[in-house]
Design a protein around this motif. Structure first.
Motif, PDB file in Angstrom:
ATOM      1  N   ASP A  55      61.059  55.407  36.826  1.00 52.32           N
ATOM      2  CA  ASP A  55      61.773  54.175  36.523  1.00 52.32           C
ATOM      3  C   ASP A  55      61.175  53.584  35.259  1.00 52.32           C
ATOM      4  O   ASP A  55      60.204  54.119  34.721  1.00 52.32           O
ATOM      5  N   PRO A  56      61.700  52.515  34.750  1.00 52.73           N
ATOM      6  CA  PRO A  56      61.144  51.954  33.501  1.00 52.73           C
ATOM      7  C   PRO A  56      59.674  51.583  33.602  1.00 52.73           C
ATOM      8  O   PRO A  56      58.954  51.618  32.600  1.00 52.73           O
ATOM      9  N   ARG A  57      59.189  51.237  34.794  1.00 51.07           N
ATOM     10  CA  ARG A  57      57.792  50.844  34.910  1.00 51.07           C
ATOM     11  C   ARG A  57      56.864  52.064  34.898  1.00 51.07           C
ATOM     12  O   ARG A  57      55.789  52.035  34.296  1.00 51.07           O
ATOM     13  N   THR A  58      57.257  53.119  35.588  1.00 51.77           N
ATOM     14  CA  THR A  58      56.399  54.302  35.650  1.00 51.77           C
ATOM     15  C   THR A  58      56.606  55.244  34.472  1.00 51.77           C
ATOM     16  O   THR A  58      55.761  56.111  34.230  1.00 51.77           O
ATOM     17  N   SER A  59      57.689  55.105  33.751  1.00 53.64           N
ATOM     18  CA  SER A  59      57.909  55.994  32.603  1.00 53.64           C
ATOM     19  C   SER A  59      56.842  55.807  31.542  1.00 53.64           C
ATOM     20  O   SER A  59      56.436  56.764  30.882  1.00 53.64           O
ATOM     21  N   PHE A  60      56.382  54.567  31.397  1.00 51.06           N
ATOM     22  CA  PHE A  60      55.324  54.320  30.408  1.00 51.06           C
ATOM     23  C   PHE A  60      54.032  55.029  30.803  1.00 51.06           C
ATOM     24  O   PHE A  60      53.350  55.624  29.957  1.00 51.06           O
ATOM     25  N   LEU A  61      53.670  54.997  32.097  1.00 50.94           N
ATOM     26  CA  LEU A  61      52.464  55.673  32.551  1.00 50.94           C
ATOM     27  C   LEU A  61      52.589  57.190  32.429  1.00 50.94           C
ATOM     28  O   LEU A  61      51.626  57.879  32.073  1.00 50.94           O
ATOM     29  N   GLY A 112      45.538  65.165  32.606  1.00 50.88           N
ATOM     30  CA  GLY A 112      46.605  64.280  32.155  1.00 50.88           C
ATOM     31  C   GLY A 112      47.971  64.722  32.650  1.00 50.88           C
ATOM     32  O   GLY A 112      48.812  63.889  33.039  1.00 50.88           O
ATOM     33  N   ILE A 113      48.207  66.037  32.659  1.00 52.53           N
ATOM     34  CA  ILE A 113      49.485  66.549  33.163  1.00 52.53           C
ATOM     35  C   ILE A 113      49.614  66.293  34.662  1.00 52.53           C
ATOM     36  O   ILE A 113      50.687  65.900  35.155  1.00 52.53           O
ATOM     37  N   ALA A 114      48.525  66.504  35.399  1.00 49.70           N
ATOM     38  CA  ALA A 114      48.566  66.254  36.842  1.00 49.70           C
ATOM     39  C   ALA A 114      48.773  64.776  37.150  1.00 49.70           C
ATOM     40  O   ALA A 114      49.476  64.413  38.109  1.00 49.70           O
ATOM     41  N   LEU A 115      48.178  63.892  36.349  1.00 50.51           N
ATOM     42  CA  LEU A 115      48.359  62.453  36.560  1.00 50.51           C
ATOM     43  C   LEU A 115      49.808  62.045  36.328  1.00 50.51           C
ATOM     44  O   LEU A 115      50.382  61.251  37.092  1.00 50.51           O
ATOM     45  N   ALA A 116      50.414  62.599  35.282  1.00 48.82           N
ATOM     46  CA  ALA A 116      51.820  62.271  35.025  1.00 48.82           C
ATOM     47  C   ALA A 116      52.724  62.812  36.118  1.00 48.82           C
ATOM     48  O   ALA A 116      53.672  62.132  36.551  1.00 48.82           O
ATOM     49  N   ALA A 117      52.444  64.020  36.595  1.00 43.07           N
ATOM     50  CA  ALA A 117      53.262  64.597  37.666  1.00 43.07           C
ATOM     51  C   ALA A 117      53.098  63.815  38.965  1.00 43.07           C
ATOM     52  O   ALA A 117      54.079  63.579  39.693  1.00 43.07           O
ATOM     53  N   PHE A 176      55.078  60.254  43.392  1.00 43.30           N
ATOM     54  CA  PHE A 176      54.804  59.201  44.370  1.00 43.30           C
ATOM     55  C   PHE A 176      55.489  57.875  44.038  1.00 43.30           C
ATOM     56  O   PHE A 176      55.776  57.080  44.937  1.00 43.30           O
ATOM     57  N   HIS A 177      55.740  57.619  42.764  1.00 38.32           N
ATOM     58  CA  HIS A 177      56.331  56.330  42.390  1.00 38.32           C
ATOM     59  C   HIS A 177      57.715  56.468  41.774  1.00 38.32           C
ATOM     60  O   HIS A 177      58.344  55.453  41.464  1.00 38.32           O
ATOM     61  N   GLY A 178      58.175  57.699  41.600  1.00 38.09           N
ATOM     62  CA  GLY A 178      59.491  57.882  41.028  1.00 38.09           C
ATOM     63  C   GLY A 178      59.493  57.628  39.527  1.00 38.09           C
ATOM     64  O   GLY A 178      58.483  57.216  38.929  1.00 38.09           O
TER      65      GLY A 178
END
Length: 240
Positions: free
Chosen positions: A127-133, A113-118, A123-125
């Protein structure tokens, strides 16, 4: 039988002689309450315990949760490879479970889970869209870290009758996961070292010995001339 004859010993049964009792279905199959069977039983095996039995008192942890520096090896392993240290702890507590199974589960749920968030942030920066992921991956790792490893800490406390922490075992791993792993490793390492079997002195048995005795018929110590008159008795001594 005539009315004037002697009175009979037999009683004539009629339908109106005794009222019939109503029996409800299942009334005769009710369990019987035996007060002698109301005894304390062991929570693990279910066997009856004597009245004088006293459960063992809870013991304190041998090391504190912030004593990571007391064992350098487990400290470095828990810092860089917490999944490996967790797998070794589970293997020490449960001999039928190899360390690789909990190690892989820890690596997938926690480090994964930590690696997925990092990776999402790289890769996607951010922003409001990726902050949720990113928050979802970190929250999943935090939740699984507390539940999965907290249950193991609870089993360790139950086995060695250790005092509970100021908070729940799951909350301990949620807030101080790496320190809790090192403390559990030091606890089992110290307790298992007390159960080491002392070396035994091995005594080798003596070699096999043979004793031959020749009995002569004339008793003069000379060998007999005939082979038929010679008798040999072989005695063999072996260590059991």
């Amino acid at each position: 039988m005539e009315e004037g004859g002697p009175q009979s010993r037999y009683v004539k049964l009629t339908k109106d002689q005794a009222p019939l009792e109503d029996i409800k279905p299942g009334e005769l199959n009710q369990p019987i309450d035996v007060p002698q069977l109301h005894v304390r039983k062991c929570n693990e095996c279910g066997q009856a315990l004597p009245e004088s039995f006293e459960p063992p008192a809870n013991e304190p942890w041998t090391t504190g949760i912030f004593g990571c520096a007391e064992d350098t090896e487990s400290c470095w392993t828990g810092l860089f490879c917490p999944c490996v240290l967790f797998g070794r702890n589970v293997e020490s507590l449960r001999e039928d479970t190899p360390w690789t199974t909990p190690c892989i589960c820890h690596a997938i749920f926690v480090e994964g889970g930590i690696a997925l968030a990092a990776a999402t942030a790289v890769f996607h920066g951010i922003d409001p869209r990726t902050s949720f992921l990113i928050c979802e991956g970190l929250l999943f790792s935090w939740w699984m870290c507390g539940i999965y490893t907290g249950l193991f800490r609870q089993s360790l406390q139950k086995k060695y009758h250790l005092k509970n922490s100021p908070c729940d075992p799951c909350a301990v791993h949620c807030t101080m996961h790496w320190c809790a792993l090192c403390q559990e490793h030091r606890e089992m390492k110290g307790r298992l070292s007390d159960d080491v079997v002392m070396p035994m002195t091995v005594v080798n048995p003596p070699p096999v010995q043979e004793m031959n005795s020749a009995r002569n018929g004339n008793g003069n110590g000379m060998a007999p001339s005939s082979a038929k008159s010679e008798e040999h008795t072989n005695l063999e001594m072996q260590a059991l």
